[in-house]
Design a protein around this motif. Structure first.
Motif, PDB file in Angstrom:
ATOM      1  N   CYS A  13      -6.937  64.844 -37.651  1.00 59.32           N
ATOM      2  CA  CYS A  13      -7.429  64.820 -36.538  1.00 59.32           C
ATOM      3  C   CYS A  13      -8.192  63.517 -36.120  1.00 59.32           C
ATOM      4  O   CYS A  13      -9.073  63.275 -36.966  1.00 59.32           O
ATOM      5  CB  CYS A  13      -8.106  66.050 -35.990  1.00 59.32           C
ATOM      6  SG  CYS A  13      -8.611  66.004 -34.275  1.00 59.32           S
ATOM      7  N   CYS A  29     -14.202  65.094 -33.714  1.00 51.48           N
ATOM      8  CA  CYS A  29     -14.456  64.731 -35.276  1.00 51.48           C
ATOM      9  C   CYS A  29     -14.993  63.678 -35.765  1.00 51.48           C
ATOM     10  O   CYS A  29     -15.733  63.589 -36.685  1.00 51.48           O
ATOM     11  CB  CYS A  29     -12.784  65.165 -35.673  1.00 51.48           C
ATOM     12  SG  CYS A  29     -12.076  66.483 -35.592  1.00 51.48           S
ATOM     13  N   ARG A  64     -18.875  73.856 -35.354  1.00 55.59           N
ATOM     14  CA  ARG A  64     -18.663  72.817 -36.751  1.00 55.59           C
ATOM     15  C   ARG A  64     -19.834  73.459 -37.753  1.00 55.59           C
ATOM     16  O   ARG A  64     -20.931  73.394 -37.537  1.00 55.59           O
ATOM     17  CB  ARG A  64     -18.710  71.574 -36.434  1.00 55.59           C
ATOM     18  CG  ARG A  64     -17.732  70.850 -35.441  1.00 55.59           C
ATOM     19  CD  ARG A  64     -17.784  69.335 -35.056  1.00 55.59           C
ATOM     20  NE  ARG A  64     -16.662  69.147 -34.233  1.00 55.59           N
ATOM     21  CZ  ARG A  64     -15.738  68.540 -34.399  1.00 55.59           C
ATOM     22  NH1 ARG A  64     -15.145  68.591 -35.722  1.00 55.59           N
ATOM     23  NH2 ARG A  64     -14.864  68.273 -33.456  1.00 55.59           N
ATOM     24  N   CYS A  73      -9.769  62.952 -33.160  1.00 56.20           N
ATOM     25  CA  CYS A  73     -10.369  62.985 -31.835  1.00 56.20           C
ATOM     26  C   CYS A  73     -11.864  62.384 -31.957  1.00 56.20           C
ATOM     27  O   CYS A  73     -12.353  62.364 -33.053  1.00 56.20           O
ATOM     28  CB  CYS A  73     -10.232  64.420 -31.230  1.00 56.20           C
ATOM     29  SG  CYS A  73     -11.501  65.402 -32.285  1.00 56.20           S
ATOM     30  N   ASN A  98      -4.269  63.482 -31.826  1.00 56.53           N
ATOM     31  CA  ASN A  98      -5.320  62.842 -31.067  1.00 56.53           C
ATOM     32  C   ASN A  98      -5.528  61.256 -31.570  1.00 56.53           C
ATOM     33  O   ASN A  98      -6.641  60.971 -31.636  1.00 56.53           O
ATOM     34  CB  ASN A  98      -6.732  63.584 -31.134  1.00 56.53           C
ATOM     35  CG  ASN A  98      -6.336  65.144 -30.605  1.00 56.53           C
ATOM     36  OD1 ASN A  98      -5.914  65.418 -29.429  1.00 56.53           O
ATOM     37  ND2 ASN A  98      -6.944  66.250 -31.515  1.00 56.53           N
TER      38      ASN A  98
HETATM   39 ZN    ZN Z   1     -10.793  66.571 -33.815  1.00 60.82          ZN
END
Ligand code: ZN
Ligand code: ZN
Length: 198
Positions: free
Chosen positions: A31, A36, A87, A33, A137
């Motif tokens: 990922c 993250c 998270r 994004c 992403n």
């Molecule tokens: Zn992410």
């Protein structure tokens, strides 16, 4: 074949295991994004976590597999934006552990590859959770010419979703979404204080 995946934080105080993982029960993705990326940055571990184009490797599976062995008291929860992912990380050494969505509708945990205790794996990681199914992403820094190589195409995305949805559905039907140790099984609310920053 089913395999256990040992997990640990960097300092070793938090130890956990994912029992009986198989490629058929896991979805491995990267990922890219912003959430993250920011997370890796906030933990001070972007060099270790992020790949060349800012991606974080995560594998998703049912929370049923997760068994915490040691250091439960060090686990903390960060939510960077009001509706963003929860998270879960090890506060002893700011190591990322796993992510969940803030709703119980999507019954999975996304485990960061970073917390896999690679030295204690009996077989190659790929044999346990399968290949990277999709890169998600992607941002401007992604090398578009390598989209196929990294499974960052629309086709990869669709086939990944098509494979994942029946898994989610089965886990939800069986009530696995209630099995995450730090959430109220009825409301899905975290049973730990939710931080907005570290
Ligand atoms: Zn992410
Ligand atoms: Zn630690």
């Amino acid at each position: 074949m089913k395999q256990d995946i040992p997990l640990r934080c960097v300092c070793g105080k938090v130890k956990a295991v994912l029992k009986d993982a198989t490629p058929a029960r896991a979805n491995r993705v990267v990922c890219c994004c912003n959430g993250c990326r920011q997370y890796a940055h906030v933990l001070g571990r972007e060099e270790e976590i992020l790949n060349a184009f800012g991606g974080t490797e995560v594998f998703q599976l049912s929370p049923l597999h997760l068994i915490l062995l040691e250091g439960k008291e060090h686990i903390a929860c960060l939510q960077q934006t009001p509706k963003g992912a929860l998270r879960w990380y090890a506060s002893c050494c700011t190591s990322p552990l796993f992510n969940t969505l803030p709703t119980l509708n999507m019954p999975f945990i996304g485990v960061l590859r970073h917390c896999v205790d690679e030295e204690r794996l009996d077989v190659p990681f790929e044999d346990i959770v399968g290949p990277i199914r999709a890169t998600l992403n992607t941002q401007d820094d992604f090398p578009t010419k390598d989209a196929k190589k990294h499974n960052a195409t629309m086709w990869s995305l669709f086939t990944m979703i098509g494979r994942l949805m029946p898994m989610f559905f089965a886990w939800k039907l069986r009530g696995h979404h209630k099995d995450f140790p730090f959430r109220d099984p009825k409301t899905g609310k975290p049973t730990l204080p939710v931080q907005t920053n570290i």
